[in-house]
Write a protein that holds these residues in place. Structure first.
Motif, PDB file in Angstrom:
ATOM      1  N   PHE A 220      62.740  75.621  15.987  1.00 60.23           N
ATOM      2  CA  PHE A 220      63.580  74.926  14.943  1.00 60.23           C
ATOM      3  C   PHE A 220      63.814  73.377  15.058  1.00 60.23           C
ATOM      4  CE2 PHE A 220      65.360  78.977  14.793  1.00 60.23           C
ATOM      5  CZ  PHE A 220      64.925  79.440  13.399  1.00 60.23           C
ATOM      6  N   THR A 221      63.808  72.964  16.360  1.00 63.19           N
ATOM      7  CA  THR A 221      64.133  71.623  16.571  1.00 63.19           C
ATOM      8  C   THR A 221      62.910  70.708  16.894  1.00 63.19           C
ATOM      9  OG1 THR A 221      66.311  72.263  17.790  1.00 63.19           O
ATOM     10  CG2 THR A 221      65.380  69.932  18.268  1.00 63.19           C
ATOM     11  N   GLY A 222      61.810  71.323  17.480  1.00 65.74           N
ATOM     12  CA  GLY A 222      60.654  70.560  17.833  1.00 65.74           C
ATOM     13  C   GLY A 222      59.523  70.823  16.873  1.00 65.74           C
ATOM     14  N   LEU A 223      59.322  71.655  15.895  1.00 60.98           N
ATOM     15  CA  LEU A 223      58.370  72.232  14.842  1.00 60.98           C
ATOM     16  C   LEU A 223      58.927  71.844  13.526  1.00 60.98           C
ATOM     17  CD1 LEU A 223      56.205  74.990  16.480  1.00 60.98           C
ATOM     18  CD2 LEU A 223      55.825  72.436  16.524  1.00 60.98           C
ATOM     19  N   GLY A 224      60.427  71.933  13.310  1.00 66.55           N
ATOM     20  CA  GLY A 224      60.773  72.019  12.046  1.00 66.55           C
ATOM     21  C   GLY A 224      60.885  73.392  11.229  1.00 66.55           C
ATOM     22  N   ALA A 225      60.904  74.609  12.001  1.00 67.09           N
ATOM     23  CA  ALA A 225      60.626  75.615  11.301  1.00 67.09           C
ATOM     24  C   ALA A 225      61.868  76.042  10.393  1.00 67.09           C
ATOM     25  CB  ALA A 225      60.648  77.046  12.190  1.00 67.09           C
ATOM     26  N   ASP A 226      61.670  76.784   9.225  1.00 68.34           N
ATOM     27  CA  ASP A 226      62.721  77.362   8.515  1.00 68.34           C
ATOM     28  C   ASP A 226      63.573  78.582   8.946  1.00 68.34           C
ATOM     29  OD1 ASP A 226      62.905  75.106   6.890  1.00 68.34           O
ATOM     30  OD2 ASP A 226      61.484  75.593   5.650  1.00 68.34           O
ATOM     31  N   TYR A 227      62.582  79.631   9.477  1.00 70.12           N
ATOM     32  CA  TYR A 227      63.007  80.649   9.856  1.00 70.12           C
ATOM     33  C   TYR A 227      62.134  81.279  11.224  1.00 70.12           C
ATOM     34  CZ  TYR A 227      64.487  81.019   4.988  1.00 70.12           C
ATOM     35  OH  TYR A 227      65.214  80.859   3.899  1.00 70.12           O
ATOM     36  N   ALA A 228      62.759  82.189  12.092  1.00 63.22           N
ATOM     37  CA  ALA A 228      62.095  83.025  13.093  1.00 63.22           C
ATOM     38  C   ALA A 228      62.509  84.384  12.914  1.00 63.22           C
ATOM     39  CB  ALA A 228      62.722  82.383  14.328  1.00 63.22           C
ATOM     40  N   GLU A 229      61.311  84.970  12.966  1.00 71.21           N
ATOM     41  CA  GLU A 229      61.256  86.586  12.818  1.00 71.21           C
ATOM     42  C   GLU A 229      60.865  87.260  14.311  1.00 71.21           C
ATOM     43  OE1 GLU A 229      60.091  86.645   8.000  1.00 71.21           O
ATOM     44  OE2 GLU A 229      58.654  87.016   9.681  1.00 71.21           O
ATOM     45  N   SER A 230      61.357  88.379  14.398  1.00 66.62           N
ATOM     46  CA  SER A 230      61.199  89.193  15.572  1.00 66.62           C
ATOM     47  C   SER A 230      61.649  90.867  15.318  1.00 66.62           C
ATOM     48  CB  SER A 230      62.200  88.688  16.621  1.00 66.62           C
ATOM     49  OG  SER A 230      62.017  89.594  17.754  1.00 66.62           O
ATOM     50  N   GLY A 231      61.742  91.647  16.113  1.00 56.90           N
ATOM     51  CA  GLY A 231      61.960  93.069  15.722  1.00 56.90           C
ATOM     52  C   GLY A 231      62.129  93.815  17.223  1.00 56.90           C
ATOM     53  N   PHE A 232      62.347  94.963  17.072  1.00 59.65           N
ATOM     54  CA  PHE A 232      62.452  95.568  18.325  1.00 59.65           C
ATOM     55  C   PHE A 232      62.466  97.045  18.012  1.00 59.65           C
ATOM     56  CE2 PHE A 232      66.897  94.898  17.060  1.00 59.65           C
ATOM     57  CZ  PHE A 232      67.466  96.186  17.301  1.00 59.65           C
ATOM     58  N   HIS A 233      61.817  98.045  18.792  1.00 59.53           N
ATOM     59  CA  HIS A 233      62.022  99.261  18.734  1.00 59.53           C
ATOM     60  C   HIS A 233      63.389  99.887  18.878  1.00 59.53           C
ATOM     61  CE1 HIS A 233      57.397 100.149  19.316  1.00 59.53           C
ATOM     62  NE2 HIS A 233      57.576  99.483  18.063  1.00 59.53           N
TER      63      HIS A 233
END
Length: 209
Positions: free
Chosen positions: A132-145
């Motif tokens: 978010f701060t370094g690359l300027g992403a808008d979203y981060a996704e993840s998941g878990f069982h």
């Protein structure tokens, strides 16, 4: 040496960097010692079922393979997580077509003997800050069982929101994955996080400033 080898993330508890050969071999030994309780399988690909020596080899091979196939449109950063100079786990940040999607994903593991000490939370926070701060992403996704309560706790602590479920199969059995998403507006660093060596990596990651 690749530009990514100069990238360093630092929190009050851990450092993240792409490991050199000797460090990567030590990270493989951490995996060989065990990653999770045998009663669960937190990964879509059950690589932790491999015998210890093969498990260690897979960590080394997958890290080298990731670095070798990176392009600006499809990349992953295979960070090793260090505490007091010793590797304790792995944290990957990845993206496809980042320049267009501004979206990243992640995956991680911490050696079982290091569980419960906050390393996973600090490692995930570090790559979110990079995104978010370094690359300027808008979203981060993840998941878990659904049986991976530790991963669920880390994600909830850092501010992800549920984004549906997927039903799949792992080792021939039904596995439900809870999908998660976080926007840049959701991100608030829970502790100080430093980023060093990013500028030389930007073109390799498809980021144009």
């Amino acid at each position: 040496m690749l530009p990514l080898h100069g990238l360093l993330l630092r929190t009050p508890l851990v450092e993240l960097r792409v490991p050199g050969t000797a460090e990567l071999l030590r990270l493989g030994e951490v995996a060989a010692d065990g990653v999770h309780d045998a009663a669960i399988m937190p990964f879509q690909v059950p690589w932790t079922d491999l015998p210890p020596a093969e498990r260690a080899r897979s960590v080394v091979q997958n890290t080298w393979a990731q670095l070798g196939r990176n392009t600006p449109g499809d990349w992953g950063i295979p960070f090793a997580v260090f505490h007091d100079g010793e590797p304790v786990g792995h944290q990957r940040l990845r993206a496809r077509n980042f320049a267009v999607t501004r979206t990243v994903g992640s995956g991680s593991w911490i050696g079982r003997r290091f569980h419960g000490r906050g390393f996973g939370t600090h490692a995930r926070a570090a790559i979110l800050h990079l995104a978010f701060t370094g690359l300027g992403a808008d979203y981060a996704e993840s998941g878990f069982h659904t049986d991976n309560l530790a991963s669920a706790a880390v994600s909830g602590k850092l501010g992800y929101h549920r984004n549906g479920e997927e039903i799949g199969a792992v080792k021939g059995e039904r596995a439900v994955t809870v999908n998660l998403r976080m926007s840049k507006e959701d991100w608030a660093p829970p502790f100080p996080i430093e980023i060093e060596g990013l500028e030389t990596c930007l073109s390799e990651l498809g980021v144009d400033r």
